[in-house]
Design a protein around this motif. Structure first.
Motif, short mmCIF file in Angstrom:
data_model
loop_
_atom_site.label_atom_id
_atom_site.label_comp_id
_atom_site.label_asym_id
_atom_site.label_seq_id
_atom_site.Cartn_x
_atom_site.Cartn_y
_atom_site.Cartn_z
N ASP A 180 0.83 -1.20 0.00
CA ASP A 180 0.00 0.00 0.00
C ASP A 180 0.87 1.26 0.00
OD1 ASP A 180 -2.85 1.11 0.31
OD2 ASP A 180 -1.79 2.10 1.97
N VAL A 201 2.15 1.92 -3.44
CA VAL A 201 1.13 2.57 -4.28
C VAL A 201 1.06 4.06 -3.95
CG1 VAL A 201 -1.34 2.72 -4.77
CG2 VAL A 201 -0.24 0.48 -4.61
N ALA A 251 -2.43 -7.12 -5.89
CA ALA A 251 -3.59 -6.89 -6.76
C ALA A 251 -4.70 -6.16 -6.01
CB ALA A 251 -4.11 -8.22 -7.29
N THR A 252 -4.89 -6.50 -4.74
CA THR A 252 -5.96 -5.88 -3.94
C THR A 252 -5.71 -4.39 -3.72
OG1 THR A 252 -6.35 -7.98 -2.80
CG2 THR A 252 -7.24 -5.99 -1.77
N GLY A 259 -3.84 -2.53 -5.63
CA GLY A 259 -3.64 -1.85 -6.90
C GLY A 259 -2.19 -1.60 -7.26
N TYR A 260 -1.27 -2.41 -6.73
CA TYR A 260 0.15 -2.27 -7.04
C TYR A 260 0.46 -2.97 -8.36
CZ TYR A 260 5.22 -2.84 -6.70
OH TYR A 260 6.56 -2.82 -6.95
N THR A 261 1.15 -2.25 -9.28
CA THR A 261 1.45 -2.83 -10.59
C THR A 261 2.95 -2.90 -10.87
OG1 THR A 261 1.19 -0.63 -11.59
CG2 THR A 261 -0.75 -2.08 -11.59
#
Length: 324
Positions: free
Chosen positions: A200, A203, A264-265, A267-269
């Motif tokens: 988190d 992100v 994925a939960t 939103g890390y890419t």
């Protein structure tokens, strides 16, 4: 060990119920579950209000409150780094907490008590899935052996009370737990909350790489704290036996898979790297939950749902987290 029996006696919702460690991950979930079940007199003290390592203070508290039921969820806990760095603290603090609370509960004749331990009580290379009979059959994982020994002492303390005083006290050994009120601190957290924070923050900061400890290959079982709390109340009303009861989901995943799910939960890419110079810990730790299933309980919250709920809670409370 002695024969187990079905307890099958609903606890009195009006009696005083003491939850030791009521603000922690497990204790706060137990308080929520008890409140939803209609318990009207739940008591708890923060560590600032009552230091459970102080024997006289603990006895005074029990004399004043006279609890009929107790869940001992208070403990000094932490991940690999904390356990391997401060083994004396984990051994000494937990032994004192347990001895004080269990002795006071016996003196003031607590009718029903549940002691909560940890799956790290089992040998490092115990046959998988780990059955309750594996206790004391092999060497412990060195990175948290001091904590494990303290928890084993708690189990034996409960068994001794049953033998000497005939009180129907029980012990439960949860798998890796996670959920609201977990410890998300960089140095003291367990793997799942540590990964939630790490990804988190990546992100939030726009970081394109995250580095995790170990190889990512060890397999771990996880259980949401709300499921654990539900299992605790179920066992208090349905189970009576000297042997500890494993509490888990009955399935496991690799640390790498957990990291991918969390990434994925949140939103890390970006990319994930693994620092293989750091320890992996126990290669696998999956509990045999046959005894729990026979007592009539199975987990309800899926890992994906539990992680999503925990990420949401973390983001709502990130500014006021303990150990931040």
């Amino acid at each position: 060990m002695g024969a187990e029996q079905v307890y099958n006696r609903e606890l009195d919702r009006k009696s005083t119920f003491y939850v030791a460690g009521h603000r922690g991950l497990v204790g706060s979930a137990i308080v929520r579950r008890l409140e939803s079940a209609g318990f009207a007199n739940i008591v708890g003290q923060t560590s600032a209000e009552l230091d459970l390592k102080q024997r006289e203070a603990v006895f005074e508290f029990f004399e004043e409150t006279q609890p009929r039921y107790v869940v001992l969820a208070a403990a000094k806990v932490g991940g690999i780094l904390a356990n391997s760095s401060y083994p004396v603290d984990f051994l000494s603090d937990n032994i004192r907490i347990q001895v004080n609370v269990l002795d006071a509960a016996r003196v003031f004749e607590v009718e029903r008590l549940l002691f909560l331990g940890s799956s790290c009580i089992y040998p490092k290379f115990a046959p998988q899935p780990i059955h309750e009979d594996s206790l004391l059959t092999g060497h412990l994982e060195p990175t948290n052996d001091a904590y494990a020994i303290a928890k084993i002492a708690g189990i034996l303390h409960v068994q001794a009370v049953r033998r000497q005083y005939g009180l129907p006290w029980i012990s439960a050994m949860p798998t890796n737990l996670y959920g609201p009120n977990d410890n998300f601190s960089p140095s003291g957290s367990h793997v799942l909350p540590a990964l939630i924070r790490r990804y988190d923050e990546a992100v939030t900061l726009g970081t394109d790489t995250v580095t995790n400890w170990g190889t990512g290959s060890p397999r771990r079982e996880f259980l949401h704290s709300d499921d654990m709390a539900d299992a605790c109340l179920h066992l208090l009303e349905r189970y009576d036996g000297p042997e500890q009861v494993n509490v888990g989901s009955g399935s496991d995943v690799t640390i790498r898979e957990i990291a991918e799910t969390i990434a994925a939960t949140v939103g890390y890419t970006g990319q994930t790297h693994w620092d293989t110079t750091k320890p992996d810990g126990t290669p696998q730790k999956l509990l045999d939950v046959t005894k729990l299933a026979k007592a009539g309980w199975t987990a309800k919250i899926s890992l994906a749902e539990g992680i999503e709920r925990t990420v949401s809670w973390y983001r709502e409370h990130v500014g006021s987290l303990r150990g931040k």
